[in-house]
Design a protein around this motif. Structure first.
Motif, PDB file in Angstrom:
ATOM      1  N   THR A  51      -2.915   2.617  -1.736  1.00 40.38           N
ATOM      2  CA  THR A  51      -3.099   3.886  -2.444  1.00 40.38           C
ATOM      3  C   THR A  51      -4.581   4.196  -2.642  1.00 40.38           C
ATOM      4  N   GLU A  52      -5.432   3.567  -1.850  1.00 46.09           N
ATOM      5  CA  GLU A  52      -6.873   3.789  -1.980  1.00 46.09           C
ATOM      6  C   GLU A  52      -7.244   5.239  -1.698  1.00 46.09           C
ATOM      7  N   PHE A  53      -6.556   5.845  -0.725  1.00 37.16           N
ATOM      8  CA  PHE A  53      -6.929   7.190  -0.301  1.00 37.16           C
ATOM      9  C   PHE A  53      -5.834   8.233  -0.509  1.00 37.16           C
ATOM     10  N   VAL A  54      -4.585   7.801  -0.606  1.00 35.26           N
ATOM     11  CA  VAL A  54      -3.449   8.724  -0.652  1.00 35.26           C
ATOM     12  C   VAL A  54      -2.408   8.193  -1.631  1.00 35.26           C
ATOM     13  N   PRO A  55      -1.433   9.034  -2.042  1.00 36.18           N
ATOM     14  CA  PRO A  55      -0.357   8.559  -2.909  1.00 36.18           C
ATOM     15  C   PRO A  55       0.510   7.509  -2.217  1.00 36.18           C
ATOM     16  N   LEU A  56       1.209   6.718  -3.021  1.00 36.75           N
ATOM     17  CA  LEU A  56       2.061   5.656  -2.495  1.00 36.75           C
ATOM     18  C   LEU A  56       3.103   6.196  -1.521  1.00 36.75           C
ATOM     19  N   GLY A  57       3.594   7.412  -1.775  1.00 43.13           N
ATOM     20  CA  GLY A  57       4.630   7.988  -0.930  1.00 43.13           C
ATOM     21  C   GLY A  57       4.210   8.247   0.495  1.00 43.13           C
ATOM     22  N   CYS A  58       2.919   8.201   0.794  1.00 44.81           N
ATOM     23  CA  CYS A  58       2.458   8.359   2.177  1.00 44.81           C
ATOM     24  C   CYS A  58       2.734   7.109   3.002  1.00 44.81           C
ATOM     25  N   ALA A  59       3.027   5.989   2.320  1.00 41.55           N
ATOM     26  CA  ALA A  59       3.332   4.718   2.995  1.00 41.55           C
ATOM     27  C   ALA A  59       2.197   4.270   3.912  1.00 41.55           C
ATOM     28  N   GLN A  60       0.968   4.578   3.524  1.00 40.25           N
ATOM     29  CA  GLN A  60      -0.188   4.226   4.346  1.00 40.25           C
ATOM     30  C   GLN A  60      -0.466   2.729   4.248  1.00 40.25           C
ATOM     31  N   SER A  61      -0.652   2.096   5.386  1.00 39.41           N
ATOM     32  CA  SER A  61      -0.868   0.650   5.422  1.00 39.41           C
ATOM     33  C   SER A  61      -2.297   0.283   5.041  1.00 39.41           C
ATOM     34  N   ALA A  62      -2.423  -0.847   4.357  1.00 42.99           N
ATOM     35  CA  ALA A  62      -3.744  -1.371   4.017  1.00 42.99           C
ATOM     36  C   ALA A  62      -4.480  -1.872   5.250  1.00 42.99           C
ATOM     37  N   ARG A  63      -3.742  -2.022   6.375  1.00 39.34           N
ATOM     38  CA  ARG A  63      -4.375  -2.458   7.624  1.00 39.34           C
ATOM     39  C   ARG A  63      -3.952  -1.556   8.773  1.00 39.34           C
ATOM     40  N   ASP A  64      -3.931  -0.249   8.513  1.00 39.51           N
ATOM     41  CA  ASP A  64      -3.652   0.668   9.612  1.00 39.51           C
ATOM     42  C   ASP A  64      -4.839   0.670  10.573  1.00 39.51           C
ATOM     43  N   TYR A  65      -4.653   1.306  11.723  1.00 44.88           N
ATOM     44  CA  TYR A  65      -5.702   1.192  12.734  1.00 44.88           C
ATOM     45  C   TYR A  65      -7.001   1.850  12.321  1.00 44.88           C
TER      46      TYR A  65
END
Length: 292
Positions: A51-65
């Motif tokens: 959730t560093e950059f977006v809300p939790l609901g975006c499901a953004q990975s802490a190790r995305d590319y």
């Protein structure tokens, strides 16, 4: 993707030209990098969400590319706007997700942004919900063909073609906001091959699996054309991903299937999305496109 549990995987092995690109050894450093896109750009996860950059609901990975690329290039100013469910419209409008609102992704762009990655289009073209329609308990039945190719007219192919100008316009809008940025348009790695499926592990008939695989190739081909027309660099993540589709065993597959558990990393996953091995491959492809 519009639905995080939907499939969005694709492929074509085409690299468009990058005007002004010098030799790899001459690749400069970057000061401000913005990552844009949908759940395949966010490498959607429920195991290592950020959730560093977006809300939790975006499901953004802490190790995305994108995060891997930013770290590898030691970029001092990095913003990751990627969000599951995003469409091109969400680049310029707020996107409501569970737990909050992701601001318009283009809001992260500034005149000093000098590197942008964009991976988007699967939700817009209808391919993600179409794949959900393929699920069946009977391998002799091909519901995707019945719904999406009525009378021999392929509606998904038509929608992919129709959306090309929208992708081109999105890249040009990025350039207006960030005129000095190098813009990379990233495609979708292979999730289902064109040789058939693996029923019942993934409950899609061979006929529909082949159809999905070909639609994914068409989607990536459209992105390659859009990159060439708009002057962006096309990043080919499909090349090298063959043999790593969702039908392969753990440790080999780079995209997860319907069973929501992975060993890479161990834990729950979002079905039909890249696992960590897939994210690592995406990062390598972007870095290679930058000459790194």
């Amino acid at each position: 993707m519009r639905k995080i549990s939907a499939l969005l995987i694709a492929g074509v092995a085409v690299v468009a030209g990058w005007p002004g690109a010098g030799p790899a050894s001459a690749a400069p450093g970057f000061g401000e990098y913005v990552a844009l896109g949908d759940s395949w750009a966010a490498d959607a996860t429920v195991t290592t969400p950020s959730t560093e950059f977006v809300p939790l609901g975006c499901a953004q990975s802490a190790r995305d590319y994108a995060k891997q690329v930013a770290a590898a290039l030691a970029i001092p100013n990095f913003r990751d706007a990627t969000c599951g469910g995003a469409t091109v419209h969400d680049l310029t409008r707020p996107q409501e997700v569970t737990g909050g609102v992701n601001a318009p992704q283009f809001d992260r762009l500034t005149p000093s942004t000098d590197l942008v990655t964009l991976e988007i289009g699967g939700n817009d073209t209808g391919l993600a919900p179409a794949v959900q329609d393929c699920l069946t308990l009977n391998p002799a039945v091909s519901p995707c063909q019945a719904k999406w190719v009525p009378g021999g007219v392929d509606r998904i192919s038509a929608q992919i073609t129709a959306y090309e100008p929208t992708i081109v316009a999105a890249v040009r809008d990025i350039r207006e906001r960030s005129p000095h940025a190098r813009i990379l348009l990233v495609d979708y790695l292979e999730g289902i091959g064109i040789s058939g499926g693996c029923f019942p592990r993934i409950p899609i008939s061979d006929t529909d699996a082949v159809w999905v695989g070909r639609k994914l190739i068409e989607l990536d081909a459209m992105l390659a054309r859009a990159a060439a027309e708009s002057g962006a660099r096309f990043v080919d993540t499909y090349r090298g991903s063959a043999g790593h589709d969702a039908c392969q065993p753990p440790g080999t597959r780079w995209v997860e299937g319907l069973i929501p558990f992975s060993t890479d990393p161990a834990g729950l996953v979002v079905p039909f999305h890249p696992d960590q091995l897939g994210a690592d491959h995406q990062a390598r492809a972007v870095l290679a496109a930058l000459g790194r």
